[in-house]
Enzyme design. Structure first.
Site, PDB file in Angstrom:
ATOM      1  N   HIS A 130      -5.184  -9.647   8.626  1.00 48.32           N
ATOM      2  CA  HIS A 130      -3.937  -8.896   8.458  1.00 48.32           C
ATOM      3  C   HIS A 130      -2.729  -9.739   8.872  1.00 48.32           C
ATOM      4  O   HIS A 130      -2.619 -10.151  10.028  1.00 48.32           O
ATOM      5  CB  HIS A 130      -4.034  -7.633   9.326  1.00 48.32           C
ATOM      6  CG  HIS A 130      -2.843  -6.733   9.283  1.00 48.32           C
ATOM      7  ND1 HIS A 130      -2.902  -5.441   8.796  1.00 48.32           N
ATOM      8  CD2 HIS A 130      -1.560  -6.906   9.691  1.00 48.32           C
ATOM      9  CE1 HIS A 130      -1.717  -4.868   8.909  1.00 48.32           C
ATOM     10  NE2 HIS A 130      -0.881  -5.743   9.450  1.00 48.32           N
ATOM     11  N   ARG A 169       0.857  -1.196   0.000  1.00 44.34           N
ATOM     12  CA  ARG A 169       0.000   0.000   0.000  1.00 44.34           C
ATOM     13  C   ARG A 169       0.889   1.240   0.000  1.00 44.34           C
ATOM     14  O   ARG A 169       1.686   1.432   0.922  1.00 44.34           O
ATOM     15  CB  ARG A 169      -0.883  -0.001   1.244  1.00 44.34           C
ATOM     16  CG  ARG A 169      -1.821   1.208   1.397  1.00 44.34           C
ATOM     17  CD  ARG A 169      -2.559   1.134   2.734  1.00 44.34           C
ATOM     18  NE  ARG A 169      -3.256  -0.122   2.888  1.00 44.34           N
ATOM     19  CZ  ARG A 169      -3.758  -0.561   4.051  1.00 44.34           C
ATOM     20  NH1 ARG A 169      -3.609   0.148   5.154  1.00 44.34           N
ATOM     21  NH2 ARG A 169      -4.391  -1.729   4.102  1.00 44.34           N
ATOM     22  N   GLU A 174      -6.993  -7.722  13.772  1.00 42.02           N
ATOM     23  CA  GLU A 174      -7.602  -7.906  12.441  1.00 42.02           C
ATOM     24  C   GLU A 174      -7.352  -9.325  11.965  1.00 42.02           C
ATOM     25  O   GLU A 174      -6.203  -9.679  11.655  1.00 42.02           O
ATOM     26  CB  GLU A 174      -7.010  -6.902  11.439  1.00 42.02           C
ATOM     27  CG  GLU A 174      -7.267  -5.447  11.803  1.00 42.02           C
ATOM     28  CD  GLU A 174      -6.618  -4.470  10.827  1.00 42.02           C
ATOM     29  OE1 GLU A 174      -5.853  -4.915   9.936  1.00 42.02           O
ATOM     30  OE2 GLU A 174      -6.873  -3.254  10.960  1.00 42.02           O
ATOM     31  N   ASP A 199      -3.613  -8.303   3.377  1.00 44.26           N
ATOM     32  CA  ASP A 199      -4.920  -8.620   3.941  1.00 44.26           C
ATOM     33  C   ASP A 199      -5.476  -9.786   3.139  1.00 44.26           C
ATOM     34  O   ASP A 199      -5.575  -9.709   1.902  1.00 44.26           O
ATOM     35  CB  ASP A 199      -5.848  -7.414   3.843  1.00 44.26           C
ATOM     36  CG  ASP A 199      -5.363  -6.240   4.687  1.00 44.26           C
ATOM     37  OD1 ASP A 199      -4.707  -6.491   5.714  1.00 44.26           O
ATOM     38  OD2 ASP A 199      -5.653  -5.083   4.329  1.00 44.26           O
ATOM     39  N   HIS A 252       1.759  -2.054   5.666  1.00 41.36           N
ATOM     40  CA  HIS A 252       1.548  -2.418   4.262  1.00 41.36           C
ATOM     41  C   HIS A 252       2.535  -1.699   3.350  1.00 41.36           C
ATOM     42  O   HIS A 252       2.922  -2.225   2.305  1.00 41.36           O
ATOM     43  CB  HIS A 252       0.126  -2.065   3.829  1.00 41.36           C
ATOM     44  CG  HIS A 252      -0.926  -3.031   4.274  1.00 41.36           C
ATOM     45  ND1 HIS A 252      -1.276  -4.145   3.539  1.00 41.36           N
ATOM     46  CD2 HIS A 252      -1.713  -3.044   5.368  1.00 41.36           C
ATOM     47  CE1 HIS A 252      -2.250  -4.796   4.161  1.00 41.36           C
ATOM     48  NE2 HIS A 252      -2.528  -4.149   5.284  1.00 41.36           N
TER      49      HIS A 252
END
Length: 269
Positions: free
Chosen positions: A243, A106, A240, A158, A151
């Site tokens: 993740h 990301r 999460e 994810d 990320h």
């Protein structure tokens, strides 16, 4: 005649200078996107069987629009992370499952987009699905949004599981009625993931991987994903269930900002 020629030449020189300061400069700025280091790869080049549903290229995410820096729906990872994910996929295929990734590398500009959105308290277009029980003023304090993301270092993703044969996920239609991400699987958005108790990117404590309220087959599904990936070097973020970060990270201290696009890769994949 000589004076006119001198004036004409001066005008031409000025005009050429103006062109040099606009057209080439604009081109240069347009081409200044950074490139990925050589150890970043497209996941598809390592394992084409893993499903890719890259949510941040679409409006079906907690912001409600395509996120900055996501130019193509591809998963990019450091090669060690991609290779470890390939090993996990081989194990899961034998059990009748496939991995599906929602997000991989990301860029920092995407994280900045999340921060701007979180600071705009009037924008709650996607609250009904992704954070129905969370006051938007709490997103930073509760850890759902941060100025930096693992990320961006390239070894975090994810991910979920899909039972084979994989059924397609229907398209999301902007403006459709939103259902809470923690609603029963038959009521929330019909993702083709097996039932993990919540949808992806669900801002709720029910998303904590080992939340004691998640039991039965939902807990078993989370533990199947967790056990498989952790056996191959991935570490789960406890808050999460989706993740995971491959350890050791190839770039533990660097947050990259090259766009999510094939041309960002230094090698053809």
């Amino acid at each position: 005649m000589t004076r006119l020629t001198t004036v004409a030449r001066a005008l031409l020189t000025t005009f050429a200078a103006l062109l040099a300061s606009t057209t080439p400069g604009t081109t240069a700025r347009a081409g200044t996107d950074p490139k990925a280091p050589e150890d970043f790869v497209a996941l598809r080049s390592v394992d084409p069987t893993i499903i890719q549903e890259m949510r941040y290229v679409t409006p079906h995410n907690f912001v409600g629009e395509r996120i900055d820096g996501y130019r193509q729906p591809i998963c990019i990872l450091t090669r060690p992370a991609a290779q470890a994910l390939h090993k996990a996929q081989r194990q899961l295929l034998r059990k009748g499952y496939t991995l599906k990734v929602y997000d991989c590398y990301r860029p920092q500009r995407a994280v900045d987009h999340f921060v701007r959105w979180a600071e705009d308290l009037d924008d709650e277009a996607m609250k009904g699905e992704f954070y129905p029980n969370v006051d938007k003023t709490r997103l930073f304090a509760d850890g759902y949004i941060a100025a930096k993301s693992g990320h961006s270092r390239g070894s975090t993703l994810d991910v979920t599981l899909v039972r084979l044969p994989a059924k397609p996920t229907r398209p999301y239609h902007p403006g459709e009625t939103l259902v809470p991400c923690f609603a029963p699987q038959g009521e929330r958005f019909p993702d083709n993931s097996i039932d993990m108790g919540t949808g992806f990117d669900c801002f709720d404590t029910l998303s904590h991987t080992l939340d004691p309220r998640i039991q039965g087959h939902q807990r078993a599904n989370r533990l199947l994903l967790k056990g498989t990936l952790e056996g191959l070097g991935f570490v789960n973020l406890a808050e999460e269930w989706w993740h995971y970060t491959f350890k050791p990270e190839a770039h533990p201290d660097t947050y990259f900002d090259f766009p999510v696009a094939r041309k960002s890769l230094t090698r053809a994949h």
